[in-house]
Scaffold this active site. Sequence first.
Site, PDB file in Angstrom:
ATOM      1  N   SER A   9      32.364  44.143  35.808  1.00  0.00           N
ATOM      2  CA  SER A   9      33.606  43.517  35.374  1.00  0.00           C
ATOM      3  C   SER A   9      33.423  42.949  33.976  1.00  0.00           C
ATOM      4  CB  SER A   9      34.010  42.398  36.342  1.00  0.00           C
ATOM      5  OG  SER A   9      35.144  41.722  35.858  1.00  0.00           O
ATOM      6  N   HIS A  34      35.296  47.840  34.778  1.00  0.00           N
ATOM      7  CA  HIS A  34      36.435  47.182  35.415  1.00  0.00           C
ATOM      8  C   HIS A  34      36.969  46.112  34.468  1.00  0.00           C
ATOM      9  CE1 HIS A  34      38.815  45.936  38.927  1.00  0.00           C
ATOM     10  NE2 HIS A  34      38.615  44.686  38.517  1.00  0.00           N
ATOM     11  N   ASP A  36      39.711  43.068  34.059  1.00  0.00           N
ATOM     12  CA  ASP A  36      40.630  42.145  34.723  1.00  0.00           C
ATOM     13  C   ASP A  36      41.645  41.597  33.727  1.00  0.00           C
ATOM     14  OD1 ASP A  36      39.621  42.063  37.432  1.00  0.00           O
ATOM     15  OD2 ASP A  36      37.851  41.070  36.624  1.00  0.00           O
ATOM     16  N   MET A  38      44.804  39.018  33.321  1.00  0.00           N
ATOM     17  CA  MET A  38      45.442  37.859  33.954  1.00  0.00           C
ATOM     18  C   MET A  38      46.504  37.287  33.026  1.00  0.00           C
ATOM     19  SD  MET A  38      42.031  35.910  35.322  1.00  0.00           S
ATOM     20  CE  MET A  38      40.592  36.832  35.868  1.00  0.00           C
ATOM     21  N   HIS A  67      42.727  46.236  36.241  1.00  0.00           N
ATOM     22  CA  HIS A  67      43.221  45.466  37.382  1.00  0.00           C
ATOM     23  C   HIS A  67      44.231  44.453  36.855  1.00  0.00           C
ATOM     24  CE1 HIS A  67      42.013  42.323  40.706  1.00  0.00           C
ATOM     25  NE2 HIS A  67      43.293  42.664  40.762  1.00  0.00           N
ATOM     26  N   MET A  69      46.398  41.515  37.263  1.00  0.00           N
ATOM     27  CA  MET A  69      46.706  40.304  38.032  1.00  0.00           C
ATOM     28  C   MET A  69      47.850  39.599  37.328  1.00  0.00           C
ATOM     29  SD  MET A  69      42.886  39.011  39.050  1.00  0.00           S
ATOM     30  CE  MET A  69      41.939  39.858  37.790  1.00  0.00           C
ATOM     31  N   MET A 138      40.380  42.265  47.386  1.00  0.00           N
ATOM     32  CA  MET A 138      39.797  41.083  46.772  1.00  0.00           C
ATOM     33  C   MET A 138      38.997  40.321  47.826  1.00  0.00           C
ATOM     34  SD  MET A 138      40.565  41.040  43.580  1.00  0.00           S
ATOM     35  CE  MET A 138      39.891  39.406  43.258  1.00  0.00           C
ATOM     36  N   ASP A 176      36.016  43.494  45.233  1.00  0.00           N
ATOM     37  CA  ASP A 176      35.946  42.729  43.977  1.00  0.00           C
ATOM     38  C   ASP A 176      35.931  41.244  44.303  1.00  0.00           C
ATOM     39  OD1 ASP A 176      36.245  41.579  41.498  1.00  0.00           O
ATOM     40  OD2 ASP A 176      38.131  42.556  41.004  1.00  0.00           O
ATOM     41  N   SER A 199      29.721  38.393  37.292  1.00  0.00           N
ATOM     42  CA  SER A 199      28.638  37.463  36.975  1.00  0.00           C
ATOM     43  C   SER A 199      27.285  38.006  37.404  1.00  0.00           C
ATOM     44  CB  SER A 199      28.902  36.113  37.658  1.00  0.00           C
ATOM     45  OG  SER A 199      30.117  35.557  37.217  1.00  0.00           O
TER      46      SER A 199
END
Length: 229
Positions: A9, A34, A36, A38, A67, A69, A138, A176, A199
């Site tokens: 990620s 990946h 993310d 947001m 992805h 969100m 998730m 994920d 992480s």
Amino acid sequence: MSRFSIAPSILAADFGRLAEEVVAAQEAGSDWLHVDVMDGCFVPNISLGPDIVAAISKVARVPVDVHLMIVEPDRHIPRFVDAGATAIGVHVEACPHLHRTLQLIKRAGVKATVVLNPATPAESIRMVMPDVDQVLVMTVNPGFGGQAFIRETLPKIAEIRRWIDESGRDIDLIVDGGIALDTVEDVARHGANVFVMGSAFFKSGDYKRFVNEVRAKLEPYEDGVPLNV
């Protein structure tokens, strides 16, 4: 070739060295990247947009899995496709017209992913399974990195795996959130085949060693997973 895919990620990468991080993740043996996205509405944080996806796509040699969100994802899908996304995921919780949104993604020529939050039941996506290429479960509540894995999601992963197997279609089942060396084997045993790692990957200190350690954890399941869980 492994039946499992590792997807770092990018949100957890060092953004001062983004291109280098993308190259290093690929050279370490990652299968996907990946991303993310947001919006500060669907989730509390604000993160990456199409320009970052475009920058990643310039150096990516593996699929770029985006992805979303965000609320009203239909408005933004074309920009992410143009930026180089190879797959786009939308949340069932954010899409009042889910079939239409997934069809919009597929008409744009990229893979369509439906995403579920931890507390959202599997049944909420049953009607759209014929329209998806990927399902993302998730395993933490979205919006922040570094959260602890929610074990109560495991039966849902197994249930969706059964539906995929019964369909006979080649649908990826992605997990994920909180995926690390101490959880990856459990989610594989319950039927996941793609593992988003943020992480755990980027804070490992040695990306290639980390990928090899993950592969070693997954090796017993390469021939398939007996879903008697």
